[in-house]
Design a protein around this motif. Structure first.
Motif, PDB file in Angstrom:
ATOM      1  N   PHE A 189       2.711 -82.324  51.142  1.00 15.22           N
ATOM      2  CA  PHE A 189       2.354 -81.925  52.926  1.00 15.22           C
ATOM      3  C   PHE A 189       3.657 -82.279  53.348  1.00 15.22           C
ATOM      4  CE2 PHE A 189      -0.847 -84.821  51.294  1.00 15.22           C
ATOM      5  CZ  PHE A 189      -2.446 -83.920  51.492  1.00 15.22           C
ATOM      6  N   TRP A 190       4.299 -82.562  52.706  1.00 17.17           N
ATOM      7  CA  TRP A 190       6.523 -82.639  52.994  1.00 17.17           C
ATOM      8  C   TRP A 190       6.478 -80.452  53.563  1.00 17.17           C
ATOM      9  CZ3 TRP A 190       9.454 -86.107  54.888  1.00 17.17           C
ATOM     10  CH2 TRP A 190      11.036 -86.347  54.715  1.00 17.17           C
ATOM     11  N   PRO A 191       6.766 -80.436  54.925  1.00 18.89           N
ATOM     12  CA  PRO A 191       7.441 -79.187  55.043  1.00 18.89           C
ATOM     13  C   PRO A 191       8.421 -78.340  54.187  1.00 18.89           C
ATOM     14  CG  PRO A 191       7.511 -81.102  57.386  1.00 18.89           C
ATOM     15  CD  PRO A 191       7.060 -81.359  55.976  1.00 18.89           C
ATOM     16  N   ALA A 192       8.068 -77.250  53.427  1.00 20.74           N
ATOM     17  CA  ALA A 192       8.983 -77.099  53.438  1.00 20.74           C
ATOM     18  C   ALA A 192      10.115 -75.856  53.393  1.00 20.74           C
ATOM     19  CB  ALA A 192       8.650 -76.527  51.789  1.00 20.74           C
ATOM     20  N   ASP A 193      10.898 -75.971  53.430  1.00 24.48           N
ATOM     21  CA  ASP A 193      11.565 -74.981  54.032  1.00 24.48           C
ATOM     22  C   ASP A 193      11.122 -73.514  53.863  1.00 24.48           C
ATOM     23  OD1 ASP A 193      13.345 -76.616  54.903  1.00 24.48           O
ATOM     24  OD2 ASP A 193      15.321 -76.684  53.373  1.00 24.48           O
ATOM     25  N   ILE A 194      11.739 -72.504  54.378  1.00 28.82           N
ATOM     26  CA  ILE A 194      10.948 -71.423  54.169  1.00 28.82           C
ATOM     27  C   ILE A 194      12.504 -70.660  53.865  1.00 28.82           C
ATOM     28  CG2 ILE A 194       9.784 -68.893  55.426  1.00 28.82           C
ATOM     29  CD1 ILE A 194       8.829 -71.456  57.531  1.00 28.82           C
ATOM     30  N   MET A 195      12.370 -69.668  52.797  1.00 30.73           N
ATOM     31  CA  MET A 195      13.232 -69.288  52.402  1.00 30.73           C
ATOM     32  C   MET A 195      13.023 -67.770  52.333  1.00 30.73           C
ATOM     33  SD  MET A 195      13.128 -67.226  49.170  1.00 30.73           S
ATOM     34  CE  MET A 195      11.445 -67.101  47.673  1.00 30.73           C
ATOM     35  N   PRO A 218      16.321 -68.690  57.109  1.00 27.95           N
ATOM     36  CA  PRO A 218      16.704 -68.232  58.823  1.00 27.95           C
ATOM     37  C   PRO A 218      15.583 -69.502  59.736  1.00 27.95           C
ATOM     38  CG  PRO A 218      14.663 -66.819  58.180  1.00 27.95           C
ATOM     39  CD  PRO A 218      15.590 -67.849  57.082  1.00 27.95           C
ATOM     40  N   GLU A 219      16.857 -69.717  60.638  1.00 25.49           N
ATOM     41  CA  GLU A 219      16.439 -70.846  61.770  1.00 25.49           C
ATOM     42  C   GLU A 219      14.507 -70.583  62.515  1.00 25.49           C
ATOM     43  OE1 GLU A 219      18.020 -73.313  65.544  1.00 25.49           O
ATOM     44  OE2 GLU A 219      19.071 -72.383  64.354  1.00 25.49           O
ATOM     45  N   ASN A 220      14.465 -68.933  62.710  1.00 28.43           N
ATOM     46  CA  ASN A 220      13.611 -69.236  63.354  1.00 28.43           C
ATOM     47  C   ASN A 220      11.983 -68.300  62.609  1.00 28.43           C
ATOM     48  OD1 ASN A 220      14.065 -69.324  65.970  1.00 28.43           O
ATOM     49  ND2 ASN A 220      15.326 -66.779  65.849  1.00 28.43           N
ATOM     50  N   ALA A 221      12.162 -68.740  61.205  1.00 29.50           N
ATOM     51  CA  ALA A 221      11.369 -68.055  60.602  1.00 29.50           C
ATOM     52  C   ALA A 221      10.207 -69.601  60.606  1.00 29.50           C
ATOM     53  CB  ALA A 221      11.350 -68.804  58.923  1.00 29.50           C
ATOM     54  N   PHE A 239       8.198 -64.218  61.850  1.00 26.48           N
ATOM     55  CA  PHE A 239       9.326 -64.583  63.152  1.00 26.48           C
ATOM     56  C   PHE A 239       8.185 -64.408  63.647  1.00 26.48           C
ATOM     57  CE2 PHE A 239      11.242 -63.312  59.052  1.00 26.48           C
ATOM     58  CZ  PHE A 239      12.529 -64.352  59.513  1.00 26.48           C
ATOM     59  N   PRO A 240       7.612 -65.248  64.984  1.00 27.17           N
ATOM     60  CA  PRO A 240       7.407 -65.178  66.107  1.00 27.17           C
ATOM     61  C   PRO A 240       8.482 -63.986  67.133  1.00 27.17           C
ATOM     62  CG  PRO A 240       7.748 -67.141  65.973  1.00 27.17           C
ATOM     63  CD  PRO A 240       8.456 -66.919  64.992  1.00 27.17           C
ATOM     64  N   VAL A 283      -4.189 -73.443  63.931  1.00 26.96           N
ATOM     65  CA  VAL A 283      -4.287 -75.145  63.827  1.00 26.96           C
ATOM     66  C   VAL A 283      -2.748 -76.109  64.007  1.00 26.96           C
ATOM     67  CG1 VAL A 283      -4.317 -76.892  62.483  1.00 26.96           C
ATOM     68  CG2 VAL A 283      -5.915 -75.505  61.795  1.00 26.96           C
ATOM     69  N   ARG A 284      -2.234 -74.812  63.391  1.00 27.73           N
ATOM     70  CA  ARG A 284      -0.384 -75.641  63.186  1.00 27.73           C
ATOM     71  C   ARG A 284       0.354 -74.795  63.941  1.00 27.73           C
ATOM     72  NH1 ARG A 284      -0.969 -78.675  60.131  1.00 27.73           N
ATOM     73  NH2 ARG A 284      -2.043 -80.872  61.046  1.00 27.73           N
ATOM     74  N   VAL A 285       2.187 -75.008  64.045  1.00 25.44           N
ATOM     75  CA  VAL A 285       3.185 -73.935  63.884  1.00 25.44           C
ATOM     76  C   VAL A 285       3.762 -74.698  63.630  1.00 25.44           C
ATOM     77  CG1 VAL A 285       4.774 -72.362  64.982  1.00 25.44           C
ATOM     78  CG2 VAL A 285       2.558 -72.360  65.840  1.00 25.44           C
ATOM     79  N   THR A 286       4.718 -74.755  62.432  1.00 26.90           N
ATOM     80  CA  THR A 286       6.072 -75.625  62.199  1.00 26.90           C
ATOM     81  C   THR A 286       7.609 -74.498  61.849  1.00 26.90           C
ATOM     82  OG1 THR A 286       4.196 -76.861  61.085  1.00 26.90           O
ATOM     83  CG2 THR A 286       6.413 -77.235  60.235  1.00 26.90           C
ATOM     84  N   ARG A 287       8.387 -74.937  62.313  1.00 27.82           N
ATOM     85  CA  ARG A 287      10.239 -74.536  62.095  1.00 27.82           C
ATOM     86  C   ARG A 287      10.372 -75.543  61.429  1.00 27.82           C
ATOM     87  NH1 ARG A 287      13.531 -72.874  66.188  1.00 27.82           N
ATOM     88  NH2 ARG A 287      12.873 -74.713  67.280  1.00 27.82           N
ATOM     89  N   PRO A 288      10.207 -75.190  59.702  1.00 28.14           N
ATOM     90  CA  PRO A 288      10.328 -76.212  59.019  1.00 28.14           C
ATOM     91  C   PRO A 288      12.352 -75.862  58.765  1.00 28.14           C
ATOM     92  CG  PRO A 288       9.708 -74.371  57.638  1.00 28.14           C
ATOM     93  CD  PRO A 288       9.668 -74.789  59.106  1.00 28.14           C
ATOM     94  N   ASN A 289      12.941 -74.983  58.804  1.00 23.84           N
ATOM     95  CA  ASN A 289      14.235 -74.892  58.926  1.00 23.84           C
ATOM     96  C   ASN A 289      15.030 -75.209  59.661  1.00 23.84           C
ATOM     97  OD1 ASN A 289      13.749 -73.227  56.840  1.00 23.84           O
ATOM     98  ND2 ASN A 289      13.623 -71.360  57.881  1.00 23.84           N
ATOM     99  N   ALA A 290      14.902 -75.220  60.888  1.00 26.07           N
ATOM    100  CA  ALA A 290      14.864 -75.833  62.576  1.00 26.07           C
ATOM    101  C   ALA A 290      15.178 -77.419  62.709  1.00 26.07           C
ATOM    102  CB  ALA A 290      14.327 -75.272  63.607  1.00 26.07           C
TER     103      ALA A 290
END
Length: 555
Positions: free
Chosen positions: A41-47, A121-124, A138-139, A265-272
């Motif tokens: 459940f921890w938001p992992a970074d997107i590489m 990337p921050e916007n991922a 990327f939205p 259901v949910r939009v997450t930006r983990p890198n930011a």
């Protein structure tokens, strides 16, 4: 040394070491399950990186790194990759790319050889959807009825996207409330009208009675139909609102994808996100896991129906097994004539505790469901036939089967408790003029209640974790509704339920997406263990209270 062995100290240390080792192993196992399950459940970074596949073609990838492992280079060469002969070991990475609607697979292995630098990337974004799993990309734009209202780079883009996703979730909640509440009640009342009419036909009512009843039924149906039209119009209006917004996003390859917000259901930006932001997201996801319904063949969403079904079944089982087990033990200990027949009965009870649980399931299916359930349907629910009411697996039969399975444990524990009551207490009660029955029910049984609770604790611990018999007598992969609702009789013992143990089996061994289900197996397993601990602690607390209450009387 010889005297030391004779003193028994080595065996004390050996037992103490064995107990300590068992505790360490149990704690270690629970820790492993917790890390692998709740870490999901921890938001992992997107590489983001590029790789060169075995055909020499470059490819951009975007997703979450799940894990890595080292394999012999020969294995990679057999797979068609060109690797130098001087290389013996290579590292490969499992990446969750999602986007099952774009590509066929959402989990893929990639070799570290030929892989570029990892970027974050921050916007991922990671978009959790109701269908097709997660989306990684990327939205770009947010549309309302086909018109662009916000684009990436604008100050209000992320806030607008968040607000509209929340709005979509609220509308989904309202629709679910209407369908399960108002429409569910209307359908239940319509079914009652049909059954009432069928009951009159089976009773052979005369023409006048049938005509009067038909007029009443028609009036009730007309009223319900009018209510349904209003409710349906309200629901259709909400569905219309859901279709308004659409998100335009691009995947790693640059391909553009349209995602309706009603599917998000949910939009997450983990890198930011910072640590505190991820902690808040973790709590939100974990609470959804405990309180929501499953999705995507049980590989997404929550497990609340399984938790509810497990607790309900254990409570009903406890209500059934406790009086039967206690009364049987009292009869065997206090009233039955001692002799070979009684010894044979006790041996049979002890042997029942060792019978495989699947045997109880087969017996429950054949006797409880088909014989008892079928007889109950013929006697009390003939208007529903051929559709079964109790002649099909359900909550009551599952609870009754588990009660039969755990009955020997309750009987043996209660008998042991009764045997430990001092004879002086019984004699003192009889000397004061009490009858045998008064001595038993007002003196002996209250003092034996801690032992009865011990039997119940053992029964709960075993019943909550059973799976094999439940697969035959009432537990299913997905139950559309809970066994408790607002319709009479409120607790529906004939309804099928979900169970945490069966949920673990289904997700772990029947899931079409093994990698997506793996962390949910660990998380559900730990939830089941914690639930059993909570149920047992509750029973232990009650037992300790009873023990303190009657301690002075037993001294």
């Amino acid at each position: 040394m010889k005297n030391w062995f004779k003193s028994g100290a080595p065996w004390i240390w050996l037992n103490g070491g064995a107990v300590a080792l068992c505790i360490v192993m149990v704690v270690g196992l629970l820790g492993l399950i917790a890390i692998r399950g709740f870490g999901h459940f921890w938001p992992a970074d997107i590489m983001q990186t590029t790789i060169v596949d075995k055909a020499g073609v470059g490819k951009a990838i975007l997703g979450e790194k799940v894990r890595s492992e080292t394999i012999p280079a020969a294995v990679a060469r057999d797979g068609g990759y060109e690797i130098g002969d001087d290389v013996e070991l290579v590292t490969r990475y499992l990446v969750k790319e999602g986007n099952r609607d774009v590509s066929a697979r959402d989990f893929n292995w990639y070799l570290g050889i030929g892989m570029g630098e990892w970027e974050y990337p921050e916007n991922a974004v990671s978009i959790e959807r109701r269908e097709w799993g997660n989306f990684y990309g990327f939205p770009q734009q947010l549309l309302e009825n086909g018109a662009v209202i916000a684009s990436l780079g604008e100050e209000t883009f992320w806030q607008e996207l968040s607000e509209r996703v929340e709005r979509s979730l609220d509308i989904h909640s309202d629709i679910s409330h209407i369908e399960k509440g108002a429409i569910g009640r209307i359908n239940h009342k319509l079914e009652r009208i049909r059954l009432d009419k069928r009951r009159l036909e089976l009773q052979g009512a005369d023409a006048a009675t049938m005509a009067a009843a038909e007029a009443e039924f028609a009036a009730r149906r007309a009223e319900l139909d009018a209510q349904y039209v209003e409710v349906k119009a309200e629901r259709d209006a909400l569905y219309k609102l859901l279709e308004r917004d659409t998100l335009i996003a691009t995947v790693a390859s640059g391909r553009e994808v349209k995602i309706p917000l009603q599917n998000i259901v949910r939009v997450t930006r983990p890198n930011a996100m910072g640590v505190f932001g991820k902690m808040g997201q973790y709590v939100e996801r974990f609470w959804e896991f405990l309180s929501d319904e499953p999705r995507e063949a049980n590989t997404e969403g929550g497990i609340f129906p399984a938790i509810f079904g497990t607790v309900t079944m254990v409570l009903v089982m406890s209500i059934i097994v406790t009086p039967f087990g206690v009364l049987a033990a009292i009869y065997l200990r206090e009233y039955a004539k001692q002799g070979p027949v009684l010894r044979l009965i006790r041996i049979s009870v002890y042997n029942l505790a060792g019978v495989p649980s699947i045997v109880y399931g087969v017996f429950g299916l054949g006797f409880f469901v088909y014989i008892l359930g079928g007889s109950l349907d013929e006697l009390f629910y003939p208007e529903s036939l051929p559709a079964p009411t109790f002649g099909t697996p359900g909550l009551f039969w599952a609870s009754l089967t588990l009660a039969l399975l755990t009955l020997p444990v309750v009987i043996v524990s209660t008998e042991e408790g009764l045997s430990r009551i001092p004879t002086t207490i019984r004699q003192g009660s009889l000397a004061l003029g009490a009858t045998k029955a008064e001595t038993l029910w007002k003196v002996v049984v209250p003092l034996a209640t801690p032992a009865m609770m011990t039997g119940l604790i053992l029964a709960i611990a075993r019943a909550a974790g059973e799976v094999a018999p439940l697969m035959l007598v009432g537990v299913v992969k997905l139950a559309p509704s809970l066994p408790i609702d607002g319709n009479y009789p409120y607790l529906h013992l004939d309804q099928k339920i979900m169970h945490l143990g069966f949920h673990i089996y289904d997700v772990g061994f029947q899931s079409p997406n093994v990698e997506a289900a793996r962390p949910l197996v660990y998380a559900t397993a730990l939830t089941l263990v914690l639930l059993i601990i909570v149920l047992n602690l509750t029973a232990i607390r009650i037992r300790n209270s009873l023990r303190e209450k009657y301690r002075s009387a037993s001294d």
